[in-house]
Scaffold this motif. Structure first.
Motif: not given
Length: 225
Positions: A41, A45, A48, A69-70, A74, A117, A150-151, A153-154
């Motif tokens: 992760f 990240s 990104q 945050e991710r 999760l 978020w 955005w991902t 899991e979020i």
């Protein structure tokens, strides 16, 4: 020096900073996620932001904040962290104005009673300076915020997804509550033009908190005052 993953080139200093970040995350998520998940992760990240970050030295810090945050999201999705707090995701196109102001107001008024978020379908390079200045007039500092995507899991972890102009680019997951807030885009506007957008966002955030039965932790601003 390059990382173990094939996407972004990492300098020696950045590699050291990422290792330190991984250690902090491993400590904070001890017993929740293993080191391999945390590293994955963290490095994804990093990727990104690597393509468009204006200051490379900040990349490891941004990656750590976004990975945290991710991972928190999760943990909620997988039932590893259940606190019963309402969770809201604010989405717009660049995550540079409307969604950042909404997040600022939500955290300001909800305190620790709820989680929020923000993200963007096409993240910008920085938060809109006029939005930062307009929020500062309310005593809310969003200068340290940063545009991010955005991902899955979020989005999956959120109870409510508030969209602001991202249209078909916004993620849709069945069974989740979605709400579109039609608001002027503050991009390219000065502070005077952003103020009405800011005030409408504040009103909507307070309404949302009331709907979610989240007690307001601070006295709302009185426009007549």
């Amino acid at each position: 020096m390059t990382s173990d993953h094939p996407h972004a080139t990492i300098t020696l200093d950045q590699s050291v900073a990422l290792k330190t970040a991984a250690t902090r995350l491993a400590r904070d998520f001890d017993g929740v996620f293993n080191a391999e998940t945390i590293e994955r992760f963290l490095h994804s990240s990093y990727d990104q932001f690597a393509g468009h970050a204006t200051i490379a030295n900040f990349l490891p810090l941004l990656a750590e904040r976004f990975a945290r945050e991710r991972l928190q999201a999760l943990a909620r999705v997988e039932g590893l962290h259940v606190d019963g707090k309402p969770t809201v995701l604010f989405l717009c196109v660049h995550n540079a104005g409307r969604s950042q102001m909404a997040l600022g107001f939500f955290e300001h008024y909800a305190g620790e009673a709820a989680v929020a978020w923000s993200g963007g379908s096409e993240p910008g390079e920085q938060v809109n300076p006029a939005a930062i200045a307009a929020m500062a007039e309310r005593g809310i500092d969003i200068a340290r915020a940063y545009p991010k995507p955005w991902t899955d899991e979020i989005v999956r972890a959120a109870d409510v997804v508030i969209t602001m102009g991202c249209g078909d680019a916004c993620p849709i997951f069945p069974g989740k509550r979605y709400e579109e807030w039609v608001l002027d885009d503050p991009a390219g506007k000065d502070v005077a033009a952003v103020r009405p957008v800011r005030d409408e966002i504040e009103r909507r955030v307070l309404d949302l908190l009331a709907e979610l039965q989240v007690p307001v932790q601070r006295q709302p601003h009185d426009p007549a005052g």
